[in-house]
Design a protein around this motif. Structure first.
Motif, PDB file in Angstrom:
ATOM      1  N   GLY A  88     -63.848  -1.348 -19.232  1.00  7.01           N
ATOM      2  CA  GLY A  88     -65.137  -1.285 -19.916  1.00  7.01           C
ATOM      3  C   GLY A  88     -65.225  -0.093 -20.845  1.00  7.01           C
ATOM      4  O   GLY A  88     -64.457   0.860 -20.723  1.00  7.01           O
ATOM      5  N   PRO A  89     -66.190  -0.136 -21.770  1.00  4.95           N
ATOM      6  CA  PRO A  89     -66.341   0.951 -22.734  1.00  4.95           C
ATOM      7  C   PRO A  89     -66.938   2.200 -22.085  1.00  4.95           C
ATOM      8  O   PRO A  89     -67.353   2.166 -20.925  1.00  4.95           O
ATOM      9  N   ASN A  90     -66.989   3.275 -22.832  1.00  9.16           N
ATOM     10  CA  ASN A  90     -67.631   4.504 -22.372  1.00  9.16           C
ATOM     11  C   ASN A  90     -69.049   4.228 -21.905  1.00  9.16           C
ATOM     12  O   ASN A  90     -69.789   3.521 -22.572  1.00  9.16           O
ATOM     13  N   GLY A  91     -69.409   4.792 -20.748  1.00 15.47           N
ATOM     14  CA  GLY A  91     -70.782   4.651 -20.267  1.00 15.47           C
ATOM     15  C   GLY A  91     -71.069   3.357 -19.541  1.00 15.47           C
ATOM     16  O   GLY A  91     -72.210   3.090 -19.159  1.00 15.47           O
ATOM     17  N   ALA A  92     -70.028   2.525 -19.307  1.00 14.54           N
ATOM     18  CA  ALA A  92     -70.241   1.210 -18.694  1.00 14.54           C
ATOM     19  C   ALA A  92     -70.574   1.300 -17.208  1.00 14.54           C
ATOM     20  O   ALA A  92     -71.211   0.413 -16.650  1.00 14.54           O
ATOM     21  N   GLY A  93     -70.124   2.386 -16.557  1.00 16.02           N
ATOM     22  CA  GLY A  93     -70.353   2.527 -15.125  1.00 16.02           C
ATOM     23  C   GLY A  93     -69.065   2.612 -14.311  1.00 16.02           C
ATOM     24  O   GLY A  93     -69.087   2.518 -13.080  1.00 16.02           O
ATOM     25  N   LYS A  94     -67.943   2.839 -14.974  1.00 13.77           N
ATOM     26  CA  LYS A  94     -66.661   2.872 -14.283  1.00 13.77           C
ATOM     27  C   LYS A  94     -66.574   4.063 -13.330  1.00 13.77           C
ATOM     28  O   LYS A  94     -66.255   3.908 -12.150  1.00 13.77           O
ATOM     29  N   THR A  95     -66.849   5.256 -13.850  1.00 13.97           N
ATOM     30  CA  THR A  95     -66.723   6.447 -13.011  1.00 13.97           C
ATOM     31  C   THR A  95     -67.755   6.435 -11.882  1.00 13.97           C
ATOM     32  O   THR A  95     -67.455   6.847 -10.755  1.00 13.97           O
ATOM     33  N   THR A  96     -68.947   5.928 -12.170  1.00  9.25           N
ATOM     34  CA  THR A  96     -69.963   5.837 -11.123  1.00  9.25           C
ATOM     35  C   THR A  96     -69.465   4.931  -9.990  1.00  9.25           C
ATOM     36  O   THR A  96     -69.604   5.269  -8.809  1.00  9.25           O
ATOM     37  N   THR A  97     -68.851   3.806 -10.348  1.00 10.57           N
ATOM     38  CA  THR A  97     -68.285   2.916  -9.335  1.00 10.57           C
ATOM     39  C   THR A  97     -67.213   3.648  -8.524  1.00 10.57           C
ATOM     40  O   THR A  97     -67.214   3.606  -7.284  1.00 10.57           O
ATOM     41  N   ARG A 119     -79.080   4.249  -9.466  1.00  9.81           N
ATOM     42  CA  ARG A 119     -79.947   4.725 -10.545  1.00  9.81           C
ATOM     43  C   ARG A 119     -79.860   6.236 -10.634  1.00  9.81           C
ATOM     44  O   ARG A 119     -79.730   6.920  -9.616  1.00  9.81           O
ATOM     45  N   PHE A 120     -79.916   6.750 -11.858  1.00 11.14           N
ATOM     46  CA  PHE A 120     -80.095   8.187 -12.081  1.00 11.14           C
ATOM     47  C   PHE A 120     -81.460   8.338 -12.735  1.00 11.14           C
ATOM     48  O   PHE A 120     -81.609   8.029 -13.923  1.00 11.14           O
ATOM     49  N   GLY A 121     -82.456   8.738 -11.973  1.00 10.50           N
ATOM     50  CA  GLY A 121     -83.814   8.765 -12.514  1.00 10.50           C
ATOM     51  C   GLY A 121     -84.239   7.357 -12.877  1.00 10.50           C
ATOM     52  O   GLY A 121     -84.148   6.449 -12.046  1.00 10.50           O
ATOM     53  N   ASP A 122     -84.664   7.164 -14.126  1.00  9.38           N
ATOM     54  CA  ASP A 122     -85.087   5.837 -14.593  1.00  9.38           C
ATOM     55  C   ASP A 122     -83.912   4.983 -15.015  1.00  9.38           C
ATOM     56  O   ASP A 122     -84.054   3.790 -15.257  1.00  9.38           O
ATOM     57  N   PHE A 123     -82.743   5.631 -15.160  1.00  8.70           N
ATOM     58  CA  PHE A 123     -81.598   4.950 -15.755  1.00  8.70           C
ATOM     59  C   PHE A 123     -80.772   4.230 -14.688  1.00  8.70           C
ATOM     60  O   PHE A 123     -80.378   4.825 -13.683  1.00  8.70           O
ATOM     61  N   THR A 124     -80.528   2.938 -14.907  1.00  8.71           N
ATOM     62  CA  THR A 124     -79.723   2.153 -13.970  1.00  8.71           C
ATOM     63  C   THR A 124     -78.267   2.177 -14.428  1.00  8.71           C
ATOM     64  O   THR A 124     -77.924   1.573 -15.442  1.00  8.71           O
ATOM     65  N   ALA A 125     -77.426   2.901 -13.670  1.00 10.00           N
ATOM     66  CA  ALA A 125     -76.019   3.008 -14.046  1.00 10.00           C
ATOM     67  C   ALA A 125     -75.213   1.841 -13.489  1.00 10.00           C
ATOM     68  O   ALA A 125     -74.292   1.337 -14.141  1.00 10.00           O
ATOM     69  N   LEU A 126     -75.530   1.409 -12.249  1.00 10.78           N
ATOM     70  CA  LEU A 126     -74.878   0.238 -11.654  1.00 10.78           C
ATOM     71  C   LEU A 126     -75.966  -0.744 -11.265  1.00 10.78           C
ATOM     72  O   LEU A 126     -76.905  -0.401 -10.545  1.00 10.78           O
TER      73      LEU A 126
HETATM   74  N1  LIG Z   1     -75.206  12.210 -12.689  1.00 11.95           N
HETATM   75  C1  LIG Z   1     -75.712  11.454 -13.662  1.00 11.95           C
HETATM   76  N2  LIG Z   1     -76.982  11.630 -14.097  1.00 11.95           N
HETATM   77  C2  LIG Z   1     -77.502  10.849 -15.070  1.00 11.95           C
HETATM   78  N3  LIG Z   1     -76.827   9.857 -15.686  1.00 11.95           N
HETATM   79  C3  LIG Z   1     -75.572   9.638 -15.305  1.00 11.95           C
HETATM   80  C4  LIG Z   1     -74.934  10.418 -14.281  1.00 11.95           C
HETATM   81  N4  LIG Z   1     -73.671   9.952 -14.119  1.00 11.95           N
HETATM   82  C5  LIG Z   1     -73.515   8.947 -15.008  1.00 11.95           C
HETATM   83  N5  LIG Z   1     -74.652   8.760 -15.717  1.00 11.95           N
HETATM   84  C6  LIG Z   1     -74.844   7.724 -16.747  1.00 11.95           C
HETATM   85  O1  LIG Z   1     -74.496   6.471 -16.197  1.00 11.95           O
HETATM   86  C7  LIG Z   1     -73.806   5.679 -17.164  1.00 11.95           C
HETATM   87  C8  LIG Z   1     -72.461   5.288 -16.611  1.00 11.95           C
HETATM   88  O2  LIG Z   1     -71.652   6.449 -16.555  1.00 11.95           O
HETATM   89  P1  LIG Z   1     -70.150   6.398 -16.078  1.00 11.95           P
HETATM   90  O3  LIG Z   1     -70.056   5.668 -14.779  1.00 11.95           O
HETATM   91  O4  LIG Z   1     -69.634   7.778 -16.104  1.00 11.95           O
HETATM   92  O5  LIG Z   1     -69.488   5.518 -17.240  1.00 11.95           O
HETATM   93  P2  LIG Z   1     -67.946   5.312 -17.614  1.00 11.95           P
HETATM   94  O6  LIG Z   1     -67.124   6.013 -16.585  1.00 11.95           O
HETATM   95  O7  LIG Z   1     -67.761   3.835 -17.625  1.00 11.95           O
HETATM   96  O8  LIG Z   1     -67.771   5.897 -18.984  1.00 11.95           O
HETATM   97  C9  LIG Z   1     -73.723   6.513 -18.430  1.00 11.95           C
HETATM   98  O9  LIG Z   1     -74.763   6.115 -19.299  1.00 11.95           O
HETATM   99  C10 LIG Z   1     -73.921   7.914 -17.934  1.00 11.95           C
HETATM  100  O10 LIG Z   1     -74.532   8.709 -18.938  1.00 11.95           O
END
Ligand SMILES: Nc1ncnc2c1ncn2[C@@H]1O[C@H](COP(=O)(O)OP(=O)(O)O)[C@@H](O)[C@H]1O
Ligand SMILES: [Mg+2]
Length: 326
Positions: free
Chosen positions: A34-43, A10-17
């Protein structure tokens, strides 16, 4: 070689994974699609130990990112969407520097640099040319080469071809195939079904932080209804009869507003197209264009996520539900 269980971030209230599981056997190429914002880079950031997960774990080459981050880092090579190349250095200098960072002796690092430049077809440009003068595709290949200087068993690539022109994309694909042939386990992320199709042994589709589908490219295309038929008639007066004939063979036959373009699912592939053209020919209807095409990534997502509003595929908008027969 990579095993991910119940990953949450989670980033704050937002669940990324939101509970990601993945299993990648040694020596295979796995695409996280996956599309932009799906969670690929976070993974990728969790798997490469750059980010701590809130829950779950990733085990890479037997080492947990939570308990053994140092060992994980020494098992992986990483190449990012934004190539980490020093523009002021030549190709040889860049790779030699990476080798020395990994503790290789200068001589060995230089030899390895030359070997990699040859493998990635950068040797003809490397002599004297600074990386700042490379094309996008060349920089990306240099970055990829940097990821494997130390011969890691696992290589992780975050959108390796995003922003490249078609030539750069093909060159990068070739480089990934070389890694795979050498037995390296590859996890790559991509927004393109075609890229996953070209490179990956298996694909996981990620959307809003969840894995929503897994399989080969063929599996995913089949889930999106398989191949599709596209016909363009020469005369709108043929439209109604042609639509009946297509619908007799293929599901989801539909015609556009002008009464000229017919689309349908073709689970039988080219056999469906041949049969449709034969039945049209019997009634002397000859389309100006006839094609069999694979579903687009939009169509795959539409099917898998069932979210009709998000993927505004042109065809769906043009056809409208009343035009659909089957
Ligand atoms: N450090 C961060 N703080 C807040 N939100 C984040 C952060 N990193 C990623 N996010 C959010 O998490 C979601 C997934 O991001 P990301 O993994 O970069 O997606 P992808 O690589 O699939 O485009 C997005 O909505 C992004 O805005
Ligand atoms: Mg990303």
């Amino acid at each position: 070689m990579i095993s991910i269980r119940g990953l949450r971030k989670r980033f704050g209230d937002f669940t990324a994974l939101d509970g990601v599981d993945l299993d990648i056997p040694a020596g295979s190429v796995h695409a996280l699609l996956g599309p932009n914002g799906a969670g690929k880079t976070t993974t990728v950031r969790v798997v490469t130990t750059l980010l701590d997960p809130d829950e779950g774990d990733a085990v890479v080459a037997g080492h947990s990112v939570r308990r053994d981050a140092h060992r994980v880092r020494s098992s992986i090579g990483v190449s990012g969407q934004y190539a980490a190349v020093d523009e002021k250095l030549t190709g040889v200098e860049n790779l030699t520097m990476v080798g020395e960072l990994y503790g290789m002796r200068r001589r060995d690092a230089r030899a390895r640099a030359h070997e990699l430049l040859r493998d990635f077809r950068l040797d003809s440009v490397s002599s004297g040319k600074r990386a700042g003068q490379y094309s996008g595709g060349m920089r990306r290949r240099l970055d990829l080469a940097g990821a494997i200087v130390s011969r890691p068993p696992v290589v992780i690539l975050d959108e390796p071809t995003t922003g490249l022109d078609p030539r750069g994309r093909r060159d990068t694909w070739e480089a990934v195939r070389q890694l795979s042939t050498a037995g390296t386990t590859v996890l790559l992320t991509t927004q393109y079904l075609e890229e996953a199709d070209q490179l990956a042994d298996a694909i996981s589709v990620i959307d809003s932080g969840r894995i929503v589908a897994e399989g080969t490219a063929a599996d995913l295309k089949a889930r999106a209804g398989g191949a599709a038929i596209d016909l363009v008639l020469e005369k709108a007066s043929d439209g109604p009869r042609a639509l009946e004939l297509v619908a007799a063979r293929c599901p989801a036959a539909a015609i556009d507003d002008r009464g000229l373009r017919i689309t349908a699912r073709a689970p039988g592939g080219s056999a469906d197209l041949s049969a449709v053209l034969a039945s049209l020919a019997e009634e002397r209807i000859t389309p100006g264009e006839a094609a069999l095409r694979q579903p687009t990534l939009d169509e795959v997502f539409l099917r898998i996520t069932g979210d009709r509003a998000s993927a505004a595929a042109d065809e769906v908008a043009v056809l409208g539900p009343e035009a659909v027969i089957a």
